[in-house]
Design an enzyme around this catalytic site. Structure first.
Site, mmCIF file in Angstrom:
data_model
loop_
_atom_site.group_PDB
_atom_site.id
_atom_site.type_symbol
_atom_site.label_atom_id
_atom_site.label_comp_id
_atom_site.label_asym_id
_atom_site.label_seq_id
_atom_site.Cartn_x
_atom_site.Cartn_y
_atom_site.Cartn_z
ATOM 1 C CG HIS A 1 6.875 -36.808 -32.921
ATOM 2 N ND1 HIS A 1 6.946 -35.447 -33.076
ATOM 3 C CD2 HIS A 1 6.202 -37.024 -31.779
ATOM 4 C CE1 HIS A 1 6.343 -34.869 -32.049
ATOM 5 N NE2 HIS A 1 5.877 -35.807 -31.266
ATOM 6 N NE ARG B 1 16.898 -45.867 -39.765
ATOM 7 C CZ ARG B 1 16.515 -45.029 -38.818
ATOM 8 N NH1 ARG B 1 17.037 -45.118 -37.630
ATOM 9 N NH2 ARG B 1 15.626 -44.097 -39.053
ATOM 10 C CE LYS C 1 18.353 -41.207 -31.522
ATOM 11 N NZ LYS C 1 18.931 -41.678 -32.775
ATOM 12 C CD GLU D 1 16.254 -31.536 -29.236
ATOM 13 O OE1 GLU D 1 17.178 -32.311 -29.423
ATOM 14 O OE2 GLU D 1 15.333 -31.357 -30.051
#
Lengths: 149, 505
Positions: free
Chosen positions: B239, B298, B116, B204
């Protein structure tokens, strides 16, 4: 003698004039005064269309009872609802806890689930430690009434 | 074209791929663990190969056993589905090295986007806006915790902790206070290590009230790449996406966003040398600003939403492109029509804190009718195993407008009955009836806030329905041996019907 039927805990009388047809095992088509209902009966659960109820049959001939294991006002055990692994202990023996406070975190089906105190009280024992595997129904912890409550 | 394809996955997505392969005249090979011998994907495949014991490491995550199965069954190509090994660059490369086509992006692009932190660099260098965060992944060590604390102190709380190798919400934590950072950091890291074999976590800045909007992209091996519009996935719990839809209600208000996000997505994917199906995720605010979040290399769980609004079969496109085919259309030819909504049906009890509810499915009634698609991996009599993600099925509807699609979804949910285990179907009825959802006022914190509302699942008393329920219970509870005197069999006496049957013998 007719069995007593409880729906969500209340004694309910069946509709007197109805035509019921078992259309599939456990699935009943019931017509009442022109209205059509599809009713699905499972173990302790019955659904009328989208509406779900719990049911219990008190049949004096059978004495087959379900549920109500938690009972009692005193000690309350926190049980593992399914096999899993203990990832975290969030309280210590002797802690005073609120109802709904997380006590033990169990990982099952790739999700971490916080097992919460069912009532306020004092943690009298914790029967698992981190990384323990637990079986369904295994006791994780016990909550007792706080001394001055 | 390929003669035979192995699907390195299980459940509804394996079945989804099998269906397209059958339409294309390609034989399908299912794989299964001990827990899945009787699973639907094994029943519906042309061939099936046993992998090993139930734990994923010994079955669906075991590269060697999957490649052995592919060799034994002499397949041409391998489709990874989603989850498991689908975003594992080493697996993609191992397939190619063993002589099989990997139906997906090149291993190099998976590797580039799979980290990421590296993906954020690629996107930023490609010109896409990114959310402020730590440059590198951090370990659950004193240095790692210190770096996380330093970033959070500079950027300010709340922050998000995310697994570098992450996906599906695993290893992800929101942290609101400095004193909670260390404990959450360790928990996120250990969850990441268990889920992905990589415990690195990055930090983040949290964009409050952000919407999650993603762009489906598709590229071939000849340099052509298009985007297929957006999906809004802002309705999330822990999430994990719960409801997805296309078009996004926000993009519907700001139509220029679709082209801007689509172009940014294609730029980021091109920068990674990408081809085949992929999804670029963005955070967006209500003013129409958006930030690159990550790229999923994907086919997504929610791909049917895009299929319904574009009319395309994304799995067919994946197979054709993997076989060297060209994209059969250009960006100008992509047309979006109507609105699609998807609900992820899980074996979990929303009324009881979303407790997973594995077990045997004793009854099953599935929705159908106009505009309804059900991608399901279960059947009546099947036992939902404990070992895997508890998603049972995806219910997807299409209609001409969002409003009609929501009404259609509510109708379809009403037809859906899964007996013997609990499902999250009641949750969808609550969400879809919520005025804020109806108005499209969504953000990633929307569902968590809704779930805090007291009495959310309380229902008005329904004495009429309770009496009808009691009527069925009365018949059902009657011991089979006792004669039925109620008019349940039309009032005919058992003696009478027995005598008639005797005469007919």
């Amino acid at each position: 003698m007719k069995p007593v039927i409880r729906i969500d805990g209340e004694v309910v009388s069946p509709v007197s004039h109805n035509t019921a047809v078992e259309v599939e095992p456990g699935v009943y088509s019931i017509l009442v005064e022109g209205s059509s209902y599809e009713v699905r009966v499972g173990a302790g659960q019955v659904a009328v269309g989208k509406r779900h109820f719990d049911y219990h049959v008190d049949d004096p001939r059978q004495w087959k009872r379900s549920g109500d294991a938690a009972g009692g006002q005193g000690r309350a055990a926190i049980l593992a609802p399914m096999p899993g692994k203990v990832v975290r202990i969030m309280a210590a023996v002797g802690d005073e806890v609120e109802a709904g406070q997380g006590i033990v975190v169990v990982e099952a089906m790739k999700m971490q689930n916080e097992m919460k105190a069912p009532r306020a009280g004092r943690v009298s024992s914790i029967q698992v430690k981190e990384n323990d595997s637990v079986v369904a129904g295994g006791v994780l912890a016990v909550i007792e009434p706080a001394v001055n409550s | 074209m390929f003669q035979k394809v192995l699907i390195a996955n299980r459940g509804e997505i394996a079945l989804r791929v099998i269906r397209t392969l059958r339409e294309m005249g390609i034989r399908s090979v299912a794989v299964y663990s001990d827990a899945d011998r009787a699973s639907l994907h094994v029943r519906k495949a042309d061939e099936a190969a046993h992998l090993g014991a139930a734990p994923s490491r010994e079955s669906y995550l075991n590269v060697e056993r999957i490649l052995d199965a592919a060799r034994r069954h002499k397949v041409d190509a391998i489709h990874p589905g989603y989850g498991f090994l689908s975003e594992n660059a080493e697996f993609a490369q191992a397939c190619v090295d063993a002589g099989f086509v990997f139906i997906g992006p090149p291993a190099s692009a998976i590797a580039a986007m799979g980290s990421k932190t590296a993906a954020r660099k690629i996107a930023r260098d490609g010109g896409a806006p990114v959310v402020p965060g730590t440059e590198e992944g951090l370990m659950a060590s004193p240095e790692g915790r210190a770096a996380a604390t330093a970033f959070a102190a500079k950027a300010g709380f709340p922050v998000m902790l995310k697994a570098v190798a992450g996906g599906g919400g695993k290893g992800m934590r929101r942290v609101d206070r400095a004193e909670d950072l260390a404990a959450n950091f360790d928990a996120a890291s250990s969850e990441a290590l268990r889920s992905f074999g990589d415990g690195r976590v990055y930090v983040e800045k949290l964009v409050e009230n952000a919407r999650h909007i993603e762009i489906q992209i598709f590229g071939d091996q000849h340099g052509n790449m298009v985007h297929l519009g957006e999906r809004e996935c802002s309705v999330q719990r822990r999430h994990q996406k719960v409801i997805e839809e296309s078009p996004s209600p926000l993009v519907a208000l700001h139509p220029e966003m679709r082209q801007r996000m689509g172009e940014a997505a294609v730029l980021a994917a091109r920068a990674a040398g990408y081809y085949n199906a992929g999804t670029v995720e963005f955070l967006a605010d209500n003013a129409g600003n958006f930030y690159f979040l990550e790229m999923n290399t994907r086919l997504q769980v929610e791909h049917p939403v895009t299929e319904l609004v574009t009319g395309l079969d994304l799995v067919r496109l994946q197979v054709e492109i993997a076989n060297g085919g060209r994209l059969p259309f250009t960006q100008d030819q992509v047309a979006l029509r109507g609105a699609a909504v998807e609900c992820r049906i899980y074996a979990e009890d929303p009324v009881n804190n979303f407790m997973p509810s594995p077990g045997r499915i004793t009854q099953l009634a599935e929705p159908s009718g106009p505009g309804v698609r059900l991608d399901s991996g279960v059947y009546s009599g099947w036992t939902v195993p404990l070992d895997y993600d508890p998603m049972l099925a995806k219910l997807i509807v299409w209609a001409d407008t969002r409003e009609h699609a929501i009404e259609r979804m509510l109708r379809a949910l009403g037809e859906y009955h899964v007996g013997g285990i609990r499902t999250n179907i009641p949750l969808f009825e609550v969400i879809l009836n919520d005025p804020a959802f109806r108005a499209g006022e969504l953000h990633t914190g929307y569902l968590d806030a809704l779930l805090k509302r007291p009495g959310l699942f309380d229902l008005a008393p329904a004495p009429d329905l309770a009496a009808v329920a009691a009527s069925a219970v009365e018949i059902h509870a009657k011991p089979a041996a006792s004669p039925i005197a109620e008019p349940a069999n039309g009032g005919a006496s058992r003696w009478l019907s027995g005598g008639r049957e005797a005469l007919l013998r």
